[in-house]
Design an enzyme around this catalytic site. Structure first.
Site, PDB file in Angstrom:
ATOM      1  N   SER A  28     -11.770  -3.434  -1.375  1.00 46.02           N
ATOM      2  CA  SER A  28     -11.338  -2.476  -2.358  1.00 46.02           C
ATOM      3  C   SER A  28     -11.708  -2.847  -3.789  1.00 46.02           C
ATOM      4  O   SER A  28     -11.695  -1.996  -4.671  1.00 46.02           O
ATOM      5  CB  SER A  28      -9.819  -2.319  -2.276  1.00 46.02           C
ATOM      6  N   LYS A  71      -9.494  -6.198 -12.216  1.00 43.78           N
ATOM      7  CA  LYS A  71      -9.227  -5.068 -11.314  1.00 43.78           C
ATOM      8  C   LYS A  71      -8.034  -4.262 -11.833  1.00 43.78           C
ATOM      9  O   LYS A  71      -7.091  -4.844 -12.402  1.00 43.78           O
ATOM     10  CB  LYS A  71      -8.944  -5.640  -9.914  1.00 43.78           C
ATOM     11  N   SER A 101     -10.832  -7.828   0.501  1.00 48.18           N
ATOM     12  CA  SER A 101     -11.247  -7.010  -0.635  1.00 48.18           C
ATOM     13  C   SER A 101     -11.949  -7.746  -1.767  1.00 48.18           C
ATOM     14  O   SER A 101     -12.437  -7.109  -2.703  1.00 48.18           O
ATOM     15  CB  SER A 101     -10.055  -6.261  -1.214  1.00 48.18           C
TER      16      SER A 101
HETATM   17  N1  GLN Z   1     -10.388  -3.261   3.602  1.00 45.43           N
HETATM   18  C1  GLN Z   1      -9.080  -3.770   3.866  1.00 45.43           C
HETATM   19  C2  GLN Z   1      -8.071  -2.679   3.890  1.00 45.43           C
HETATM   20  O1  GLN Z   1      -8.423  -1.564   3.641  1.00 45.43           O
HETATM   21  C3  GLN Z   1      -8.747  -4.863   2.905  1.00 45.43           C
HETATM   22  C4  GLN Z   1      -8.089  -4.383   1.682  1.00 45.43           C
HETATM   23  C5  GLN Z   1      -7.787  -5.494   0.722  1.00 45.43           C
HETATM   24  O2  GLN Z   1      -8.123  -6.654   0.955  1.00 45.43           O
HETATM   25  N2  GLN Z   1      -7.092  -5.146  -0.338  1.00 45.43           N
HETATM   26  O3  GLN Z   1      -6.929  -2.909   4.157  1.00 45.43           O
END
Ligand code: GLN
Length: 473
Positions: free
Chosen positions: A153, A78, A177
């Protein structure tokens, strides 16, 4: 030609060691597939230029009989983890051109193991989002249905594994995410216990919630990557010393808890519930005892998360000021330069969270919001402690719905946040959790992947992997 769709890390290891193909040949196959597919899916932002040199070094290790589990295995990373000498930007305009000046601990471990790093993957800007649509580079598509989001994400890391553009990948999980995009793309995604894996060299989103973990095609492969990247790190004081980890659980019969009250809250698609029940029945037939558990404070997880997370975001992202890293817009004085840089450099979602976080931390509001959320976090943790006195794991669907259409939730951030309802509690309580594929659900004409979500007690990855294997067999 190597059949990439049938390959797993475990199988590739055997083929490499048996000399059926070399690490260079394997890397070449992946590069070919990337050349065919990446333009449309856009899982990778960048494919590294030294892939074949890395593979050559891996071949030397294999020849010298120095291979370990990941030697020669092509993996993706990532875009929020630092790799020495390579660009890493958290998919944000503010960091475009930023070059890693050292290796994140996880990267150092992968390099030492002789893994082949194929490239960096697309993500929501600074890991904020559930759809990989807030990246400064463009959107990633879901390989299972190109009209839909891959989740987020870490959507790029999920998409490249689901489309055979990598054998495995690393993502980061602050509120889901890794697990949510894994569920959307039909693969395995795992979030370790908080502190099991070093965060050194991971660009921080919310430091008390962030963990790095693997995306793979099988549970066995997730365990291989987890074992390779875990461990106490002097560079991250929140990592857990290995000797604190308990011995492997050898109980013959395990008990699964379902938080029924929580599942019956509105928002969960009927088809997802049906899919979930099918996996439960399969586990029951394998000898698991299934009971209901009550986690009365679990319903406050999302509210708690959306206070604690932006609070930490607002403080972590203060370092991007146009002076130390990346983009720099010069204004009439220093404060104007900060404003200009941050306004131009950050996207809308990141700015929204910085504002929210600054608000909940400000004098006069901190007691009502931030401090309250800290209290709620303790109660949610206690709920899990109590439940785990009776059961070995807790299970839910990974997400309330399957992958949605590209663009469908971009104008409605609250709807987007609700997608995290089942994944966020594990981050709040620092627990290990995994999403495994559980077949598909019907949505109109389409069959879309669904995920089965398992949460285990603190430092009990052994139990997590064991149940996850049974849930996918
Ligand atoms: N979807 C969640 C957020 O927007 C989780 C993000 C993540 O785990 N980095 O905060």
């Amino acid at each position: 030609m190597i059949n990439l769709s049938e390959l797993t890390i475990a199988k590739a290891r055997k083929h490499l060691d048996d000399g059926d193909f070399t690490a260079v040949e394997l890397a070449e196959s992946y590069l070919e597939n990337i050349a065919k597919k990446n333009e449309e899916i856009f899982g990778y932002i960048e494919v590294y230029s030294d892939v074949l040199e890395q593979a050559k070094r891996a071949d030397e290790m294999i020849k010298a009989r120095k291979a370990v589990s990941l030697t020669g295995i092509p993996l993706a990373v990532k875009d929020n983890m630092l790799v020495l000498g390579k660009e890493a930007t958290s998919s944000s305009k503010i960091l475009k051109g930023h070059i890693g000046t050292y290796d994140a601990t996880v990267i150092a471990k992968l390099k030492e193991a002789g893994a082949v790093l194929l490239g960096r993957t697309n993500m929501d800007e600074f890991a904020m989002g559930s759809s990989t649509e807030t990246s400064a580079y463009g959107k990633t598509k879901n390989p299972r249905d190109m009209t839909r989001v891959p989740g987020g994400s870490s959507g790029g890391s999920a998409a490249v594994v689901a489309s055979d553009m990598a054998l495995g990948s690393l993502g980061s999980d602050t509120g889901g995410s890794i697990r949510q995009p894994a569920a959307f793309c039909g693969i395995v995604g795992m979030k370790p216990t908080y502190g099991a894996v070093s965060r050194f060299g991971l660009m921080a989103m919310a430091s008390s919630l962030d963990q790095i973990g693997p995306f793979t095609k099988t549970v066995e492969d997730a365990e291989i990557i987890f074992d390779a990247i875990r461990g106490c790190d002097p560079m991250d004081s929140t990592t857990i010393p290995g000797d604190l980890y308990p011995k492997k659980e050898e109980k013959t019969k395990l008990k699964i808890g379902i938080p029924r009250d929580f599942l019956s809250m509105k928002g969960l698609d009927a088809s997802m519930l049906e899919n979930f029940e099918a996996t439960i029945t399969a586990l029951k037939n394998k000898g698991y005892e299934i009971v209901d558990v009550s986690l009365p404070y679990m319903k406050y997880s999302l509210a708690t998360y959306y206070i604690l997370m932006p609070a930490e975001v607002s403080s972590n992202l203060a370092r991007f000021d146009g002076i130390r890293f990346g983009l720099s817009e010069i204004g009439k004085d220093v404060s104007d330069s900060y404003k200009k840089t941050r306004h131009i450099g950050f996207g809308e979602e990141v700015r929204r969270r910085i504002l929210l976080g600054t608000y909940v931390l400000s004098a006069g509001y901190a007691d009502a919001y931030y401090n309250k959320a800290i209290q709620a976090r303790k109660l949610i943790r206690k709920d899990f402690d109590t439940a785990f006195k009776d059961v070995d794991v807790i299970v839910t669907p990974t997400t309330p719905s399957p992958a949605w259409k590209l663009g469908a939730k971009m104008d409605d951030p609250l709807q987007m946040y609700l997608a995290d309802i089942f994944t966020v509690p594990a981050n709040i309580a620092e627990l290990p959790a995994i999403s495994v594929p559980s077949g598909t659900v019907k949505e109109g004409e389409n069959e879309l992947p669904a995920g089965f979500h398992i949460i285990a007690p603190y430092m009990r990855e052994d139990i997590l992997f064991r149940v996850a294997k049974d849930a996918t067999k």
